[in-house]
Write a protein that holds these residues in place. Structure first.
Motif, PDB file in Angstrom:
ATOM      1  N   ILE A  90       0.803  -1.214   0.000  1.00  0.00           N
ATOM      2  CA  ILE A  90       0.000   0.000   0.000  1.00  0.00           C
ATOM      3  C   ILE A  90       0.838   1.266   0.000  1.00  0.00           C
ATOM      4  CG2 ILE A  90      -2.058  -1.009   1.015  1.00  0.00           C
ATOM      5  CD1 ILE A  90      -1.109   0.042   3.733  1.00  0.00           C
ATOM      6  N   LYS A  91       2.110   1.153   0.298  1.00  0.00           N
ATOM      7  CA  LYS A  91       2.983   2.325   0.300  1.00  0.00           C
ATOM      8  C   LYS A  91       4.205   2.029  -0.550  1.00  0.00           C
ATOM      9  CE  LYS A  91       1.731   3.578   5.002  1.00  0.00           C
ATOM     10  NZ  LYS A  91       2.201   3.645   6.366  1.00  0.00           N
ATOM     11  N   ASP A  92       4.712   3.084  -1.144  1.00  0.00           N
ATOM     12  CA  ASP A  92       5.969   2.924  -1.861  1.00  0.00           C
ATOM     13  C   ASP A  92       7.082   2.919  -0.827  1.00  0.00           C
ATOM     14  OD1 ASP A  92       4.764   2.898  -4.339  1.00  0.00           O
ATOM     15  OD2 ASP A  92       4.887   5.066  -4.564  1.00  0.00           O
ATOM     16  N   SER A  93       7.713   1.775  -0.647  1.00  0.00           N
ATOM     17  CA  SER A  93       8.806   1.698   0.311  1.00  0.00           C
ATOM     18  C   SER A  93      10.057   2.294  -0.317  1.00  0.00           C
ATOM     19  CB  SER A  93       9.047   0.240   0.713  1.00  0.00           C
ATOM     20  OG  SER A  93       9.326  -0.532  -0.427  1.00  0.00           O
ATOM     21  N   GLU A  94      10.966   2.686   0.528  1.00  0.00           N
ATOM     22  CA  GLU A  94      12.201   3.256   0.020  1.00  0.00           C
ATOM     23  C   GLU A  94      13.005   2.186  -0.688  1.00  0.00           C
ATOM     24  OE1 GLU A  94      14.495   5.641   2.663  1.00  0.00           O
ATOM     25  OE2 GLU A  94      12.716   6.417   3.648  1.00  0.00           O
TER      26      GLU A  94
END
Length: 147
Positions: A90-94
């Motif tokens: 759900i999130k763009d991880s680094e």
């Protein structure tokens, strides 16, 4: 005689098309008995938990799920065999960017959005399952968020 042949042919063609179209729609009957479906969030993942109380494993296979604009495979939990889980990024991880490919090894590809074949709300999901080797769909409703 021609009229009887024409009427019989029309009925046969009509029944063929109505049966084929019905297979692609949402199923009214659930493929299994479900407990309350819920989500949990961990880091950059959203997990959709589908607890099953009764299922006929020999006839029905739970394959995947559409949820909040994404699609993910359903995986049967090894510790709790009556629980299926779908995992969504759900999130763009680094991401680690480096000239050395070994340093980029842990990077995960972002999950692509995938539209559901049916209109659903944010607290609903479309369950894709196989029954007797036929692909079918069922709408799961009232999904709660546990955080």
């Amino acid at each position: 005689m021609k009229h009887i042949y024409l009427i019989f042919s029309s009925i046969l063609i009509f029944s063929f098309f109505t049966n084929c179209g019905g297979n692609k729609g949402l199923q009214d009957r659930a493929p299994a008995k479900f407990q309350a479906v819920y989500t949990t969030t961990e880091n950059s993942r959203l997990n959709l938990h589908i607890p099953v109380t009764v299922i006929q494993d020999s006839r029905i296979s739970l394959d995947s799920v559409y949820f909040r604009g994404m699609k993910s495979a359903l995986v049967q939990n090894e510790e709790l065999p009556n629980k299926y889980v779908a995992e969504f990024n759900i999130k763009d991880s680094e991401m680690v960017m480096s000239s050395d490919p070994r340093e980029e090894y842990g990077n995960k590809a972002p999950q692509k959005p995938e539209k559901s074949p049916f209109d659903i709300e944010s607290d609903e999901a479309i369950l894709v399952f196989s029954q007797n080797n036929q692909k079918k769909y069922y709408k799961l409703s009232d999904i709660t968020d546990w955080n």
